[in-house]
Design an enzyme around this catalytic site. Structure first.
Site, PDB file in Angstrom:
ATOM      1  N   GLY A   9       6.566   6.260  -5.073  1.00 55.16           N
ATOM      2  CA  GLY A   9       6.421   5.256  -4.011  1.00 55.16           C
ATOM      3  C   GLY A   9       7.655   4.381  -3.931  1.00 55.16           C
ATOM      4  N   ALA A  13       6.713  -2.478  -4.203  1.00 58.82           N
ATOM      5  CA  ALA A  13       6.354  -2.405  -5.630  1.00 58.82           C
ATOM      6  C   ALA A  13       7.219  -1.367  -6.339  1.00 58.82           C
ATOM      7  CB  ALA A  13       4.879  -2.063  -5.780  1.00 58.82           C
ATOM      8  N   GLY A  14       7.388  -0.202  -5.713  1.00 59.20           N
ATOM      9  CA  GLY A  14       8.146   0.872  -6.351  1.00 59.20           C
ATOM     10  C   GLY A  14       9.611   0.498  -6.545  1.00 59.20           C
ATOM     11  N   ASP A 209      -3.147   8.218  -1.854  1.00 56.81           N
ATOM     12  CA  ASP A 209      -2.851   9.444  -2.627  1.00 56.81           C
ATOM     13  C   ASP A 209      -2.681   9.168  -4.125  1.00 56.81           C
ATOM     14  OD1 ASP A 209      -2.638  10.545  -0.071  1.00 56.81           O
ATOM     15  OD2 ASP A 209      -0.446  10.427  -0.054  1.00 56.81           O
ATOM     16  N   HIS A 230      -8.454  -7.733   8.731  1.00 55.39           N
ATOM     17  CA  HIS A 230      -7.591  -8.776   9.295  1.00 55.39           C
ATOM     18  C   HIS A 230      -8.169  -9.209  10.633  1.00 55.39           C
ATOM     19  CE1 HIS A 230      -4.196 -11.080  10.600  1.00 55.39           C
ATOM     20  NE2 HIS A 230      -3.622 -10.911   9.425  1.00 55.39           N
ATOM     21  N   ARG A 267      -9.369 -15.104   5.476  1.00 58.09           N
ATOM     22  CA  ARG A 267      -9.554 -14.002   6.424  1.00 58.09           C
ATOM     23  C   ARG A 267     -10.989 -13.482   6.509  1.00 58.09           C
ATOM     24  NH1 ARG A 267      -4.039 -10.692   4.985  1.00 58.09           N
ATOM     25  NH2 ARG A 267      -2.718 -12.265   5.936  1.00 58.09           N
ATOM     26  N   HIS A 327      -7.364  -3.828   6.775  1.00 56.45           N
ATOM     27  CA  HIS A 327      -5.968  -4.252   6.613  1.00 56.45           C
ATOM     28  C   HIS A 327      -5.442  -4.067   5.199  1.00 56.45           C
ATOM     29  CE1 HIS A 327      -2.371  -6.610   7.232  1.00 56.45           C
ATOM     30  NE2 HIS A 327      -2.738  -7.497   6.314  1.00 56.45           N
ATOM     31  N   GLU A 351      -0.178  -2.433  -4.045  1.00 58.49           N
ATOM     32  CA  GLU A 351      -1.526  -2.392  -3.473  1.00 58.49           C
ATOM     33  C   GLU A 351      -2.404  -1.311  -4.114  1.00 58.49           C
ATOM     34  OE1 GLU A 351      -1.568  -2.683   0.815  1.00 58.49           O
ATOM     35  OE2 GLU A 351      -3.705  -2.192   0.891  1.00 58.49           O
TER      36      GLU A 351
HETATM   37  C1  LIG Z   1       1.014  -4.930   9.327  1.00 60.34           C
HETATM   38  C2  LIG Z   1       0.970  -5.532   7.946  1.00 60.34           C
HETATM   39  C3  LIG Z   1       1.403  -6.830   7.746  1.00 60.34           C
HETATM   40  C4  LIG Z   1       1.357  -7.402   6.470  1.00 60.34           C
HETATM   41  N1  LIG Z   1       1.842  -8.682   6.282  1.00 60.34           N
HETATM   42  C5  LIG Z   1       1.864  -9.202   5.022  1.00 60.34           C
HETATM   43  C6  LIG Z   1       2.449 -10.492   4.787  1.00 60.34           C
HETATM   44  O1  LIG Z   1       2.965 -11.139   5.685  1.00 60.34           O
HETATM   45  N2  LIG Z   1       2.430 -10.965   3.515  1.00 60.34           N
HETATM   46  C7  LIG Z   1       1.882 -10.260   2.466  1.00 60.34           C
HETATM   47  O2  LIG Z   1       1.904 -10.763   1.340  1.00 60.34           O
HETATM   48  N3  LIG Z   1       1.361  -9.036   2.671  1.00 60.34           N
HETATM   49  C8  LIG Z   1       1.344  -8.485   3.908  1.00 60.34           C
HETATM   50  N4  LIG Z   1       0.826  -7.231   4.106  1.00 60.34           N
HETATM   51  C9  LIG Z   1       0.394  -6.446   2.945  1.00 60.34           C
HETATM   52  C10 LIG Z   1       1.606  -5.856   2.230  1.00 60.34           C
HETATM   53  O3  LIG Z   1       2.612  -5.547   3.160  1.00 60.34           O
HETATM   54  C11 LIG Z   1       1.243  -4.582   1.469  1.00 60.34           C
HETATM   55  O4  LIG Z   1       0.099  -4.790   0.696  1.00 60.34           O
HETATM   56  C12 LIG Z   1       2.379  -4.212   0.525  1.00 60.34           C
HETATM   57  O5  LIG Z   1       3.580  -4.150   1.221  1.00 60.34           O
HETATM   58  C13 LIG Z   1       2.117  -2.896  -0.176  1.00 60.34           C
HETATM   59  O6  LIG Z   1       3.284  -2.567  -0.885  1.00 60.34           O
HETATM   60  P1  LIG Z   1       3.310  -1.332  -1.878  1.00 60.34           P
HETATM   61  O7  LIG Z   1       4.672  -1.225  -2.428  1.00 60.34           O
HETATM   62  O8  LIG Z   1       2.179  -1.435  -2.835  1.00 60.34           O
HETATM   63  O9  LIG Z   1       2.959  -0.087  -0.937  1.00 60.34           O
HETATM   64  P2  LIG Z   1       3.714   0.448   0.370  1.00 60.34           P
HETATM   65  O10 LIG Z   1       4.664  -0.530   0.894  1.00 60.34           O
HETATM   66  O11 LIG Z   1       2.646   0.955   1.256  1.00 60.34           O
HETATM   67  O12 LIG Z   1       4.552   1.685  -0.177  1.00 60.34           O
HETATM   68  C14 LIG Z   1       3.912   2.860  -0.626  1.00 60.34           C
HETATM   69  C15 LIG Z   1       4.979   3.890  -0.955  1.00 60.34           C
HETATM   70  O13 LIG Z   1       4.348   5.006  -1.573  1.00 60.34           O
HETATM   71  C16 LIG Z   1       4.751   6.208  -0.936  1.00 60.34           C
HETATM   72  N5  LIG Z   1       3.672   7.199  -1.090  1.00 60.34           N
HETATM   73  C17 LIG Z   1       2.378   7.087  -0.721  1.00 60.34           C
HETATM   74  N6  LIG Z   1       1.715   8.239  -1.013  1.00 60.34           N
HETATM   75  C18 LIG Z   1       2.621   9.092  -1.567  1.00 60.34           C
HETATM   76  C19 LIG Z   1       2.574  10.431  -2.041  1.00 60.34           C
HETATM   77  N7  LIG Z   1       1.465  11.187  -1.981  1.00 60.34           N
HETATM   78  N8  LIG Z   1       3.709  10.978  -2.547  1.00 60.34           N
HETATM   79  C20 LIG Z   1       4.862  10.272  -2.576  1.00 60.34           C
HETATM   80  N9  LIG Z   1       4.979   9.007  -2.121  1.00 60.34           N
HETATM   81  C21 LIG Z   1       3.869   8.427  -1.630  1.00 60.34           C
HETATM   82  C22 LIG Z   1       5.011   5.797   0.503  1.00 60.34           C
HETATM   83  O14 LIG Z   1       5.829   6.741   1.138  1.00 60.34           O
HETATM   84  C23 LIG Z   1       5.693   4.443   0.277  1.00 60.34           C
HETATM   85  O15 LIG Z   1       7.055   4.658  -0.053  1.00 60.34           O
HETATM   86  C24 LIG Z   1       0.848  -6.652   5.378  1.00 60.34           C
HETATM   87  C25 LIG Z   1       0.400  -5.340   5.575  1.00 60.34           C
HETATM   88  C26 LIG Z   1       0.464  -4.768   6.847  1.00 60.34           C
HETATM   89  C27 LIG Z   1      -0.025  -3.367   7.040  1.00 60.34           C
END
Ligand SMILES: Cc1cc2nc3c(=O)[nH]c(=O)nc-3n(C[C@H](O)[C@H](O)[C@H](O)COP(=O)(O)OP(=O)(O)OC[C@H]3O[C@@H](n4cnc5c(N)ncnc54)[C@H](O)[C@@H]3O)c2cc1C
Length: 522
Positions: A9, A13-14, A209, A230, A267, A327, A351
């Site tokens: 990912g 986070a990644g 996944d 949301h 929310r 959301h 997340e």
């Molecule tokens: C529209 C929107 C607005 C938001 N606004 C806010 C905000 O203002 N403030 C706030 O705090 N939070 C906000 N959030 C929540 C926040 O953005 C997310 O919870 C957070 O960014 C998740 O980050 P992450 O690194 O965990 O996952 P993600 O950013 O979703 O990244 C997941 C990564 O894993 C990869 N991946 C997934 N499955 C696989 C697989 N099978 N094989 C290989 N790679 C894979 C994807 O390609 C991606 O690179 C918002 C969310 C959304 C949808």
């Protein structure tokens, strides 16, 4: 193809985990099924919380109290304290690595109020906060020479009796199955809101996944029943209109033009208030016209663009038709205070992980913060584990079992039906009858999986196959959401049971589910 650490990912986070693991002196490889400049992280608009006090009086203690209140007593106080205490350092770190935060006239980082916050606490970059953060993280990873492999789809996490030793991956471009070995694996694959299909603000990639793969590898998941809705997604497309629009003074109106709730409550409460109005056949609108064109263009330019593009209205002059949709998923891979799952060498952040900081309802602005604080923790601890690991690499390529002959049932139709039934029965309000009926539906789909498959049998760039694999993962997770939601006979935060409308002390605990489906509560 061994590295000390494999990160799955390339969202916030990644990439945070990658940078910190690299700094700790280990070799790091990141894989992503998309491109590292895409993910939910780049869609985040509103901001990232830190009690800096730049726009009004604030304190770390208030941030802790607001987060605890929003979590409804099922979070870890220790984890929340760490999150909020580390927040100013997290924002300072982002500022130092080049994130272009919006500024006050005195050049301090600008802050605004989001729902459930007692002070203007969210630091932002216009309404492109996540995008600016993600692109800066990517730049820093590039600068450090961290290997990031795009279009690699995680199939399974590889384990033996000693714990994790890598992952099997489908190379989307070539169609080959590959394995990447590592002493430690960090799962950072985001949430699973796309169970709700089109009724979600998330991109089609949020299919859980990594959570499904971690569970297959022996990890446990927790609190899956808590899904945040949301309040303000565009009515026709489910595209998010950020909470910052209400934070700036936007109103929620019904068809009579009446305000019906305090727009800045957490929310879960605002979403339920909208749900109740909609049950009376009211249409709901967000009104930001009174904020004026200059303010909207300076502070909320993306919201204006999105409303024009996807709803064909201009919020400077028109009401914005909205509805609540799925959301954010509070539950995920159960991890300890080192971000480690119960599988040796398997870590999780973002997340997809449950660090117990959001409980029953996440506070806006705390997710981006979680990525920085716990992404670092996961990267540092995985690096430490990898350094001390004496594992020899085993290079195993697993078989990819995707049927391309059994296509009696079109899984795309099933995916859509699943989303519709989840939105209706496992949505803002739930009850035993509709939850159990949905579980029957899901079990029926699972039983019929052998009759579904990818129609396209080509090897290279077979997106049909990828979408089927994603669908199977969401189906696996949808069962866990239901098991948790049926077991929790109370209402708490985002989980509102019409048949048990009150919070119950009996359920002041986390729902934990293991690979064999055993439900435990702690
Ligand atoms: C529209 C929107 C607005 C938001 N606004 C806010 C905000 O203002 N403030 C706030 O705090 N939070 C906000 N959030 C929540 C926040 O953005 C997310 O919870 C957070 O960014 C998740 O980050 P992450 O690194 O965990 O996952 P993600 O950013 O979703 O990244 C997941 C990564 O894993 C990869 N991946 C997934 N499955 C696989 C697989 N099978 N094989 C290989 N790679 C894979 C994807 O390609 C991606 O690179 C918002 C969310 C959304 C949808």
């Amino acid at each position: 193809m061994k590295s000390d650490i494999l990160i799955i990912g390339a969202g916030g986070a990644g990439l945070v985990a990658a940078l910190h693991a690299y700094e700790a002196g280990v070799t790091v490889r990141v894989i992503t099924k998309e491109y590292p400049t895409r993910s939910q992280t780049c869609m985040a608009q509103g901001g990232i919380n830190a009690a800096l006090g730049n726009a009004g009086e604030d304190s770390v203690e208030s941030h802790i109290q607001n987060t605890l209140k929003s979590a409804h007593s099922i979070a870890s106080q220790k984890a929340i304290e760490l999150l909020c205490q580390e927040a100013p350092n997290a924002v300072e770190w982002l500022d130092n690595i080049g994130v272009c935060f919006s500024r006050t006239k005195e050049s301090k980082i600008a802050q605004r109020t989001l729902g459930g916050a007692s002070a203007p606490r969210a630091c932002y970059a216009q309404d492109y906060t996540g995008l600016k953060i993600l692109h800066t993280l990517y730049d820093r990873c590039q600068e450090a020479g961290i290997e990031i492999l795009s279009e690699k789809f995680l199939l399974d996490i590889l384990t033996d009796e000693e714990g994790v030793y890598g992952a099997s991956v489908l190379d989307i471009r070539s169609g080959d199955v590959e394995s990447y070995t590592a002493n430690a694996v960090v799962v950072a694959t985001g949430g699973f809101s796309r169970i709700y299909d089109k009724h979600s603000t998330n991109s089609t990639a949020s299919t859980g996944d990594g959570i499904a793969a971690a569970m297959r590898a022996g990890a446990r998941v927790s609190d899956m029943e808590f899904v945040q809705f949301h309040p303000t997604a565009l009515k026709n497309s489910s595209i998010l209109i950020s909470e910052s629009a209400r934070g700036a003074g936007g109103y929620l109106l019904n068809s009579q033009g009446e305000r019906f709730t305090d727009e800045l409550k957490p929310r879960d409460e605002v979403a339920r208030a909208i749900h109740n109005e909609m049950a009376k056949d009211e249409e709901i609108f967000l009104d930001i016209r009174h904020l004026g064109e200059t303010f909207i263009d300076e502070e909320l330019p993306q919201e204006r663009k999105l409303a024009k593009l996807y709803e064909n209205i201009d919020p400077v002059f028109d009401l914005i038709p909205i509805k609540p949709v799925a959301h954010y998923t509070m539950g995920g891979i159960e991890v300890d205070e080192k971000s480690s799952s119960i599988v040796k060498g398997l870590y999780a952040a973002g997340e997809c992980a449950n660090h117990r900081v959001h409980g029953a309802n996440r506070l806006g602005g705390n997710s981006l913060l979680e990525l920085i604080v716990f992404g670092k923790q996961a990267g540092v601890n995985a690096a430490e584990f990898a350094k001390n690991s004496k594992k020899s690499s085993s290079n195993v390529v697993s078989e990819l079992l995707v049927s391309s002959s059994n296509m009696e049932i079109d899984f795309y139709s099933v995916r859509e039906e699943l989303g519709d039934v989840f939105y209706k029965n496992v949505g803002i309000v739930r009850d035993k009858k509709s939850l159990e009926a949905t579980l029957n539906v899901v079990n029926g789909y699972i039983a019929k999986l052998p009759l579904m498959g990818a129609k396209d049998s080509s090897k290279m760039y077979n997106t049909n196959k990828i979408e089927f694999l994603e669908f199977k993962n969401t189906l696996e997770l949808s069962r866990l959401v239901l098991v948790g939601a049926i077991a929790r006979e109370e209402s708490r935060g985002a989980h509102f049971r019409v048949d048990f409308p009150k919070e119950s002390e009996l359920f002041e605990m986390h729902t934990i589910i293991d690979r064999d489906g055993v439900v435990d509560a702690k």
